[in-house]
Design a protein around this motif. Sequence first.
Motif, mmCIF file in Angstrom:
data_model
loop_
_atom_site.group_PDB
_atom_site.id
_atom_site.type_symbol
_atom_site.label_atom_id
_atom_site.label_comp_id
_atom_site.label_asym_id
_atom_site.label_seq_id
_atom_site.Cartn_x
_atom_site.Cartn_y
_atom_site.Cartn_z
ATOM 1 N N THR A 257 -2.193 6.197 5.843
ATOM 2 C CA THR A 257 -1.252 4.610 4.940
ATOM 3 C C THR A 257 0.208 5.243 5.098
ATOM 4 O O THR A 257 0.566 4.955 5.853
ATOM 5 C CB THR A 257 -1.278 4.842 3.164
ATOM 6 O OG1 THR A 257 -2.979 4.410 2.370
ATOM 7 C CG2 THR A 257 -0.462 3.708 2.773
ATOM 8 N N ALA B 283 1.228 -1.430 -0.018
ATOM 9 C CA ALA B 283 -0.143 -0.025 -0.111
ATOM 10 C C ALA B 283 0.677 1.218 -0.128
ATOM 11 O O ALA B 283 0.722 2.616 -0.664
ATOM 12 C CB ALA B 283 -1.067 0.305 1.580
ATOM 13 N N THR C 108 -10.927 4.464 2.016
ATOM 14 C CA THR C 108 -10.430 3.696 1.182
ATOM 15 C C THR C 108 -11.463 2.926 0.093
ATOM 16 O O THR C 108 -11.332 3.502 -1.433
ATOM 17 C CB THR C 108 -8.987 2.660 1.093
ATOM 18 O OG1 THR C 108 -7.789 3.298 2.115
ATOM 19 C CG2 THR C 108 -8.890 2.058 0.249
ATOM 20 N N CYS D 82 0.919 4.009 -3.144
ATOM 21 C CA CYS D 82 0.104 4.772 -3.121
ATOM 22 C C CYS D 82 1.418 6.506 -2.945
ATOM 23 O O CYS D 82 0.350 7.448 -3.392
ATOM 24 C CB CYS D 82 0.223 5.100 -0.961
ATOM 25 S SG CYS D 82 -0.737 6.614 -0.972
ATOM 26 N N TYR E 16 -3.172 -0.811 -4.945
ATOM 27 C CA TYR E 16 -2.914 -0.412 -3.928
ATOM 28 C C TYR E 16 -4.868 -0.858 -3.228
ATOM 29 O O TYR E 16 -4.456 -1.366 -1.813
ATOM 30 C CB TYR E 16 -3.282 1.470 -3.951
ATOM 31 C CG TYR E 16 -3.414 1.914 -3.459
ATOM 32 C CD1 TYR E 16 -2.967 2.114 -1.781
ATOM 33 C CD2 TYR E 16 -4.789 2.870 -2.774
ATOM 34 C CE1 TYR E 16 -2.936 2.802 -0.458
ATOM 35 C CE2 TYR E 16 -5.051 3.310 -1.553
ATOM 36 C CZ TYR E 16 -3.954 3.348 -0.740
ATOM 37 O OH TYR E 16 -4.218 4.113 0.479
ATOM 38 N N SER F 265 -7.135 8.556 2.691
ATOM 39 C CA SER F 265 -6.554 7.180 2.435
ATOM 40 C C SER F 265 -5.128 7.795 2.715
ATOM 41 O O SER F 265 -4.892 6.992 3.511
ATOM 42 C CB SER F 265 -7.020 6.450 1.616
ATOM 43 O OG SER F 265 -6.678 5.039 1.722
ATOM 44 N N PHE F 266 -4.264 7.945 1.966
ATOM 45 C CA PHE F 266 -3.165 8.225 1.992
ATOM 46 C C PHE F 266 -2.793 9.028 3.301
ATOM 47 O O PHE F 266 -1.741 8.403 3.524
ATOM 48 C CB PHE F 266 -2.748 9.492 0.865
ATOM 49 C CG PHE F 266 -1.540 10.828 0.784
ATOM 50 C CD1 PHE F 266 -0.456 9.321 0.841
ATOM 51 C CD2 PHE F 266 -1.333 11.750 1.508
ATOM 52 C CE1 PHE F 266 0.880 10.155 0.657
ATOM 53 C CE2 PHE F 266 0.039 12.502 1.754
ATOM 54 C CZ PHE F 266 1.388 12.046 1.617
ATOM 55 N N GLN G 66 0.512 7.082 -6.644
ATOM 56 C CA GLN G 66 -1.048 6.997 -6.917
ATOM 57 C C GLN G 66 -1.505 8.834 -6.568
ATOM 58 O O GLN G 66 -1.564 9.850 -7.020
ATOM 59 C CB GLN G 66 -2.062 6.171 -6.191
ATOM 60 C CG GLN G 66 -2.098 4.805 -6.421
ATOM 61 C CD GLN G 66 -2.340 4.590 -7.961
ATOM 62 O OE1 GLN G 66 -2.082 4.685 -8.659
ATOM 63 N NE2 GLN G 66 -3.584 4.707 -8.319
#
Length: 230
Positions: free
Chosen positions: A168, A75, A142, A79, A102, A164-165, A82
């Motif tokens: 993470t 992830a 996510t 990430c 991801y 979500s980032f 992304q």
Amino acid sequence: MTDTVSPPTPPAPPRMRWWRRPWIAPLAVVAVAFVAFSLPPYATFDEAGSRVPAPDFFPPHFPVLALHVIFGSIAMITCCLQIWPWFRGRHPVAHRYAGRVYVLAGVLPAGLLGLVVGAATPFGHVARAGNVLLALLWLGCTLAGWRMARRRRFADHRRWMIRSFALTMSIITNRIWGALAVIFLPPDSLGGTPEHAAQTVAGLSIWMGWVLPLLAAEWWLERTAARRRR
């Protein structure tokens, strides 16, 4: 019969230059370095190298933790791709495939395993609550972002994926706060036993590790939205 004139095609938006986001490269370096440091004992399932003591009440703690770290590493690396605007704009198909990796090979298994590891933490109730809530929010943000992308609501997709980032990458800030707490809060300053001191440091680092990045993400989203409205 008169000829119909089609309206002019609007100009394509300018492509985002890769160098317009100078924080991408340092972030990727930090993420790769963190994974390179954290992953090896778990990728080889070497329990002797585990950095989290296994609680007596949950014998399968280490294999669950090892799988959580492996999927979490996937992830973290995907990430970084992304959130890179240049990559999203230049390679949209690759962005979609990396997004599937991801979610399906990163956050989803890592988050579910994180619920188990978080509930079985040896660092006390405060750390347990923080870990479990983090895993739930990580999964929720996510999956909400994934659902918005499936519905082609890309503005909402972007907002959820920024959250979500932040969650993470919160494992990195978790470790930073933990190191600072060990330096500035030595065990004798906390009173009680060494176990109590370890639980206090773990609880502080876990909660501050993900709450502050999530608040920063929300501030950035609101600031960006207000700027666009103006």
